[in-house]
Scaffold this motif. Structure first.
Motif, PDB file in Angstrom:
ATOM      1  N   ILE A 113       0.867  -1.075  -0.193  1.00 16.45           N
ATOM      2  CA  ILE A 113       0.170   0.076   0.059  1.00 16.45           C
ATOM      3  C   ILE A 113       0.970   1.115   0.036  1.00 16.45           C
ATOM      4  CG2 ILE A 113      -1.898   1.480   1.265  1.00 16.45           C
ATOM      5  CD1 ILE A 113      -2.560  -1.448   2.591  1.00 16.45           C
ATOM      6  N   VAL A 114       1.799   1.461   0.945  1.00 13.86           N
ATOM      7  CA  VAL A 114       2.924   2.353   1.039  1.00 13.86           C
ATOM      8  C   VAL A 114       3.219   2.535  -0.532  1.00 13.86           C
ATOM      9  CG1 VAL A 114       5.150   3.148   1.750  1.00 13.86           C
ATOM     10  CG2 VAL A 114       3.421   2.238   3.278  1.00 13.86           C
ATOM     11  N   GLY A 115       3.751   1.529  -1.151  1.00 15.50           N
ATOM     12  CA  GLY A 115       4.366   1.783  -2.545  1.00 15.50           C
ATOM     13  C   GLY A 115       3.472   2.212  -3.493  1.00 15.50           C
ATOM     14  N   LEU A 116       2.505   1.642  -3.317  1.00 14.68           N
ATOM     15  CA  LEU A 116       1.143   2.233  -4.414  1.00 14.68           C
ATOM     16  C   LEU A 116       0.951   3.754  -4.216  1.00 14.68           C
ATOM     17  CD1 LEU A 116      -1.312  -0.760  -4.190  1.00 14.68           C
ATOM     18  CD2 LEU A 116      -0.065   0.062  -6.425  1.00 14.68           C
ATOM     19  N   ILE A 117       0.855   4.154  -3.124  1.00 17.84           N
ATOM     20  CA  ILE A 117       0.750   5.695  -2.843  1.00 17.84           C
ATOM     21  C   ILE A 117       1.787   6.491  -3.273  1.00 17.84           C
ATOM     22  CG2 ILE A 117       0.170   7.196  -1.005  1.00 17.84           C
ATOM     23  CD1 ILE A 117      -1.501   5.173   0.454  1.00 17.84           C
ATOM     24  N   ASN A 118       3.163   5.846  -2.820  1.00 15.60           N
ATOM     25  CA  ASN A 118       4.442   6.698  -3.350  1.00 15.60           C
ATOM     26  C   ASN A 118       4.488   6.733  -4.621  1.00 15.60           C
ATOM     27  OD1 ASN A 118       4.923   7.037  -0.792  1.00 15.60           O
ATOM     28  ND2 ASN A 118       6.355   5.318  -0.532  1.00 15.60           N
TER      29      ASN A 118
END
Length: 296
Positions: A113-118
């Motif tokens: 999730i963190v990677g997708l948002i970044n």
């Protein structure tokens, strides 16, 4: 997902202008978003969700994401030859299962999730309840819904004692987007698996959020005929609990949503995470999606 029809520049400008009153209304407000269901597993919906969260942040709204990970936990347990067990919608969590829960939620799922948002242009930071001593918990005492004198042992499933939102607020002030895994800790430093809907509802309350938005795999709360109930009060929810319309995994979701509504969260929405960009549709347009829960 279906192909999107190109929109002319004048139409795009008109759409943005129509969103302006909502951007003005919610500027500086906190929105807690429970992220789960198909929106977490379908790549196109994952991307749409991340884009929505980043856009909300860029227009001055403060999104806080709380995620689950039931299917991913179940998948790893199966690969390990361990069968998941549920009682009244709660996962029974022994010590071995708790290790899997922590590995999946605080590791694989959260970092995805963190990677997708970044990748979508935001600055996301992953947190568990241990970070900043955020979520203090104790062992959940689960009484039998039919016989309250009987208590079920669900292992390392936690009941929230308190939430200290300081670390979330600090991240928001620095333009970060917090992504919270629903893992708490006890007085002896033991870990607890907490229902993500419950964490989202409690966090929305302590943050005095403007909205709590809970993504599901259905269009909202349905009656026994399968029809969408767009507006629910506390009294009506009690009736739906009693007659069995709301049961299983929906119990903690609706209970948490109602508690948040009673505790000052201005609006609680249970919305269909299978709809692309449903967050923008719910927050920045007149179109209401799903079920809104009111305290009265």
């Amino acid at each position: 997902m279906t192909e999107v029809t190109p929109i002319t520049p004048p139409a795009q400008a008109q759409i943005l202008a129509q969103a302006l009153p909502y951007i003005r209304k919610y500027h500086g407000k906190t929105m807690v978003i429970k992220y789960g269901g198909n929106a977490m597993t379908d790549p196109a919906l994952q991307q749409a969700f991340a884009e929505d969260v980043v856009l909300l942040k860029l227009v001055g709204i403060n999104p806080v994401v709380v995620h689950g990970g039931g299917p991913q936990i179940e998948g790893l347990l199966k690969r390990l030859g361990k069968k998941g067990e549920f009682i009244q919608g709660m996962r029974v969590t022994d010590a071995e299962t708790m290790e899997v829960v922590e590995w999946v939620l605080a590791g694989e799922v959260q970092q995805d999730i963190v990677g997708l948002i970044n990748q979508a242009g935001g600055k996301a930071v992953g947190l568990t309840g241990r970070d900043g001593a955020m979520i203090r918990a104790q062992k959940l005492k689960m009484l039998d819904s039919a016989d309250p004198s009987k208590e079920h042992d669900v292992g390392q499933v936690g009941d929230i004692v308190s939430i200290d939102p300081s670390v979330v607020k600090a991240l928001q002030d620095d333009a970060f987007i917090p992504v919270v895994s629903p893992i708490g800790f006890g007085e002896n430093n033991e870990s607890y698996n907490i229902n993500a809907d419950v964490v989202a509802a409690k966090l929305a309350t302590v943050l005095k959020a403007e909205k709590l938005l809970m993504l599901t795999n259905i269009s909202g709360v349905l009656n026994k005929a399968g029809e969408l109930l767009t507006d629910l009060t506390a009294r009506r929810i009690d009736e739906l609990f009693t007659d069995g319309t709301i049961s299983g995994g929906m119990l903690p979701k609706i209970s948490g949503a109602l508690d948040a509504a009673k505790s000052g969260v201005n609006a609680v929405h249970i919305i269909d995470g299978r709809v692309p960009h449903v967050l923008l549709l719910e927050i920045l347009t007149e179109q209401a999606f799903g079920t809104m829960i009111r305290s009265h």
